[in-house]
Design a protein around this motif. Structure first.
Motif, PDB file in Angstrom:
ATOM      1  N   ARG A 235       0.981  -1.663   0.178  1.00  0.00           N
ATOM      2  CA  ARG A 235      -0.032  -0.124   0.169  1.00  0.00           C
ATOM      3  C   ARG A 235       0.909   1.331   0.098  1.00  0.00           C
ATOM      4  O   ARG A 235       1.763   1.291   1.124  1.00  0.00           O
ATOM      5  CB  ARG A 235      -0.875   0.646   1.141  1.00  0.00           C
ATOM      6  N   VAL A 236       0.891   1.637  -1.150  1.00  0.00           N
ATOM      7  CA  VAL A 236       1.864   2.418  -1.043  1.00  0.00           C
ATOM      8  C   VAL A 236       0.594   4.071  -1.493  1.00  0.00           C
ATOM      9  O   VAL A 236      -0.280   4.698  -1.949  1.00  0.00           O
ATOM     10  CB  VAL A 236       2.808   3.002  -2.773  1.00  0.00           C
ATOM     11  N   VAL A 237       1.438   5.223  -0.322  1.00  0.00           N
ATOM     12  CA  VAL A 237       1.396   6.641  -0.710  1.00  0.00           C
ATOM     13  C   VAL A 237       2.673   7.441  -1.293  1.00  0.00           C
ATOM     14  O   VAL A 237       3.424   7.809  -0.343  1.00  0.00           O
ATOM     15  CB  VAL A 237       1.075   7.555   0.485  1.00  0.00           C
ATOM     16  N   SER A 238       2.515   7.704  -2.344  1.00  0.00           N
ATOM     17  CA  SER A 238       3.124   8.635  -3.376  1.00  0.00           C
ATOM     18  C   SER A 238       3.208   9.973  -3.402  1.00  0.00           C
ATOM     19  O   SER A 238       2.337  10.415  -3.983  1.00  0.00           O
ATOM     20  CB  SER A 238       3.084   7.786  -5.048  1.00  0.00           C
ATOM     21  N   PHE A 239       4.238  10.935  -2.712  1.00  0.00           N
ATOM     22  CA  PHE A 239       4.090  11.786  -2.724  1.00  0.00           C
ATOM     23  C   PHE A 239       5.309  12.548  -4.032  1.00  0.00           C
ATOM     24  O   PHE A 239       6.265  11.819  -4.208  1.00  0.00           O
ATOM     25  CB  PHE A 239       5.111  12.255  -1.654  1.00  0.00           C
ATOM     26  N   LEU A 240       4.612  12.965  -4.538  1.00  0.00           N
ATOM     27  CA  LEU A 240       4.655  13.617  -5.533  1.00  0.00           C
ATOM     28  C   LEU A 240       5.605  15.045  -5.809  1.00  0.00           C
ATOM     29  O   LEU A 240       5.759  15.611  -5.068  1.00  0.00           O
ATOM     30  CB  LEU A 240       4.570  14.070  -6.939  1.00  0.00           C
ATOM     31  N   GLU A 241       7.306  14.916  -6.419  1.00  0.00           N
ATOM     32  CA  GLU A 241       8.029  15.516  -5.821  1.00  0.00           C
ATOM     33  C   GLU A 241       8.475  16.759  -7.098  1.00  0.00           C
ATOM     34  O   GLU A 241       8.289  16.206  -7.961  1.00  0.00           O
ATOM     35  CB  GLU A 241       9.744  14.725  -5.087  1.00  0.00           C
ATOM     36  N   MET A 242       8.219  18.344  -5.882  1.00  0.00           N
ATOM     37  CA  MET A 242       8.513  19.317  -7.029  1.00  0.00           C
ATOM     38  C   MET A 242       9.876  20.118  -6.490  1.00  0.00           C
ATOM     39  O   MET A 242      10.281  20.230  -5.042  1.00  0.00           O
ATOM     40  CB  MET A 242       7.033  19.756  -6.367  1.00  0.00           C
ATOM     41  N   THR A 243      10.873  20.499  -6.972  1.00  0.00           N
ATOM     42  CA  THR A 243      11.982  21.606  -6.478  1.00  0.00           C
ATOM     43  C   THR A 243      11.299  23.028  -7.538  1.00  0.00           C
ATOM     44  O   THR A 243      10.804  23.920  -7.051  1.00  0.00           O
ATOM     45  CB  THR A 243      12.946  20.583  -6.650  1.00  0.00           C
ATOM     46  N   GLY A 244      12.178  23.209  -8.484  1.00  0.00           N
ATOM     47  CA  GLY A 244      11.633  24.244  -9.750  1.00  0.00           C
ATOM     48  C   GLY A 244      12.962  25.361  -9.365  1.00  0.00           C
ATOM     49  O   GLY A 244      12.799  26.232 -10.061  1.00  0.00           O
ATOM     50  N   ILE A 245      13.945  24.942  -8.354  1.00  0.00           N
ATOM     51  CA  ILE A 245      14.830  26.707  -8.346  1.00  0.00           C
ATOM     52  C   ILE A 245      15.920  26.532  -9.865  1.00  0.00           C
ATOM     53  O   ILE A 245      16.123  27.006 -10.290  1.00  0.00           O
ATOM     54  CB  ILE A 245      15.571  25.792  -7.460  1.00  0.00           C
ATOM     55  N   ARG A 246      16.874  25.263  -9.936  1.00  0.00           N
ATOM     56  CA  ARG A 246      17.228  25.514 -11.195  1.00  0.00           C
ATOM     57  C   ARG A 246      16.865  25.528 -11.914  1.00  0.00           C
ATOM     58  O   ARG A 246      17.573  26.034 -13.442  1.00  0.00           O
ATOM     59  CB  ARG A 246      18.553  24.359 -11.298  1.00  0.00           C
TER      60      ARG A 246
END
Length: 426
Positions: free
Chosen positions: A148-159
């Motif tokens: 059972r997976v709770v997937s957190f979509l990673e976000m950055t955007g600095i570069r």
């Protein structure tokens, strides 16, 4: 009628020497009654078996307990195990892992993710909160594992200097296309230092509206703390050279930064939280933030002592996670794996006054609450999912929690939603 409908589902009565519901006291000669993917009843064997005429499975000399809940992991970094010696500075590690990720192909991330999922399964995890660096892996990897997976979509955007609104909209669209079922998704603006305040604020607002969990790496290193509190230091100088706008620094701690962004809420998993200003613990408690501590990763980076007392005295919900194998120390002879039993023992070694029951709660009911799954996983109780594991036991009932804490092998059996992920050998 719900009752009539549930009777149509296949029922199974599991017996074990000890049933440890976690939410209640252990039961000697206990049993758990299942109907389909849910638990119907938990109690003494003699009581539940008296009027039961369905299928019975006696697990024998075992402790039957909820499947472990890993509140923080990076499955797609599993094959990076042992590649990076412990760094002198946290920013050195960020640079080397960023370079490594840029060199990996999609297939390498996929194989790494699946290898990590297999490790978790055989070592007792049935639910994991995973940070998805490569969201394109979803939902294929979901379908390739019973976890059972709770997937957190990673976000950055600095570069990339992309518009925060576009970054968030892209993540939200991907979540909306994912199938509903055993697995679900949330958002993860990576960390205060690797995002702009607007991305954190917008993500927090959307997660609150959509009732999604939110995960943020927070106050992980002394360098991050110095960057936000003092407005200078190694991380500050490095990111300024990377053209990050540093005008949000020098105004208080990383925790206070998230408060200004409106991100401190009860749906937030604040990951690490190793460095606190004087009033940070009170603020986190007031906002009912969940905190995830990763003991082996903490040791790898040689952080200052984890502020356990400051957090627990405020009643903050505290969980454990494995983090990734890219930040676990490996000796030449040692094989390391994603393993919550190892994290529990590492925590116990660092905090010898912590009771085994309390430590076990950090990887069951506490972690379930943090992931938005309170009452559904992390405990054996009526209406919760039939997510459970079994480990051998030959001691006295009073030593149940201690026996679980010191279990040093794969689990004997694992069930997720009423289906055997690891079938018991009887």
């Amino acid at each position: 009628m719900p009752g009539a409908q549930s009777t149509l589902k296949p029922q199974l009565l599991l017996r074990a020497r000890i049933v440890a519901p976690i939410s209640h006291a252990p039961i000697n000669d206990g049993a758990v009654l299942l109907s389909g993917e849910r638990i119907v009843a938990v109690g003494r064997w003699r009581d539940l078996s008296a009027s039961f005429s369905g299928r019975i499975l006696d697990l024998g000399e075992m402790i039957l307990l909820p499947g472990l809940v890993n509140a923080h992991c990076h499955l797609d970094y599993t094959h990076m195990a042992g590649q990076f010696p412990p760094p002198k500075r946290f920013t050195d590690w960020i640079k080397v892992i960023t370079t490594t990720k840029a060199e990996w192909a999609y297939s390498e991330f996929a194989a790494s993710w699946l290898a990590g999922a297999k490790m978790l399964l055989r070592t007792g995890t049935t639910t994991v909160g995973d940070i998805e660096n490569v969201p394109e892996l979803l939902p294929d990897v979901w379908e390739a594992t019973p976890l059972r997976v709770v997937s957190f979509l990673e976000m950055t955007g600095i570069r990339s200097r992309r518009d925060p609104k576009m970054i968030l909209q892209e993540a939200a669209r991907r979540i909306d296309t994912l199938p509903a079922g055993r697995c679900r998704a949330g958002l993860s603006p990576h960390a205060p230092y690797s995002t702009v305040p607007e991305l954190v604020r917008l993500s927090a607002d959307m997660a609150r509206r959509r009732k999604w969990p939110l995960a943020i790496h927070l106050a992980e290193s002394a360098q991050e703390f110095e960057m936000f509190v003092d407005g200078h230091g190694d991380m500050f100088d490095w990111l300024r050279r990377s053209q990050r706008d540093m005008s949000d620094c020098g105004w208080g701690s990383p925790v206070q930064h998230l408060e200004r962004c409106g991100a401190l809420r009860d749906n937030l998993l604040a990951i690490h939280v190793n460095y606190l200003a004087e009033k940070d613990a009170a603020l986190l408690a007031r906002r009912r933030v969940n905190i995830v501590h990763c003991p082996r990763s903490h040791a790898y980076f040689r952080h200052d002592a984890f502020p356990l007392r400051a957090l627990t005295r405020r009643g903050i919900n505290l969980c454990l996670g494995t983090d990734s194998l890219a930040s676990v120390h490996k000796t030449r002879r040692e094989t390391i794996e994603l393993n919550l039993f190892e994290e529990m023992r590492a925590f116990a070694g660092n905090h010898p006054k912590a009771a085994p029951k309390r430590i076990l709660q950090m990887v069951t009911i506490n972690a379930a609450r943090a992931l938005g799954l309170k009452g559904e996983v992390g405990e054996l109780s009526p209406t919760s999912f039939a997510d459970l594991i079994a480990v051998p036991f030959s001691g006295k009932p009073v030593h149940v929690y201690d026996a679980v804490l010191h279990h040093a092998d794969n689990v004997t059996a694992s069930m997720i939603e009423g289906q055997w992920a690891i079938a018991p050998r009887l």
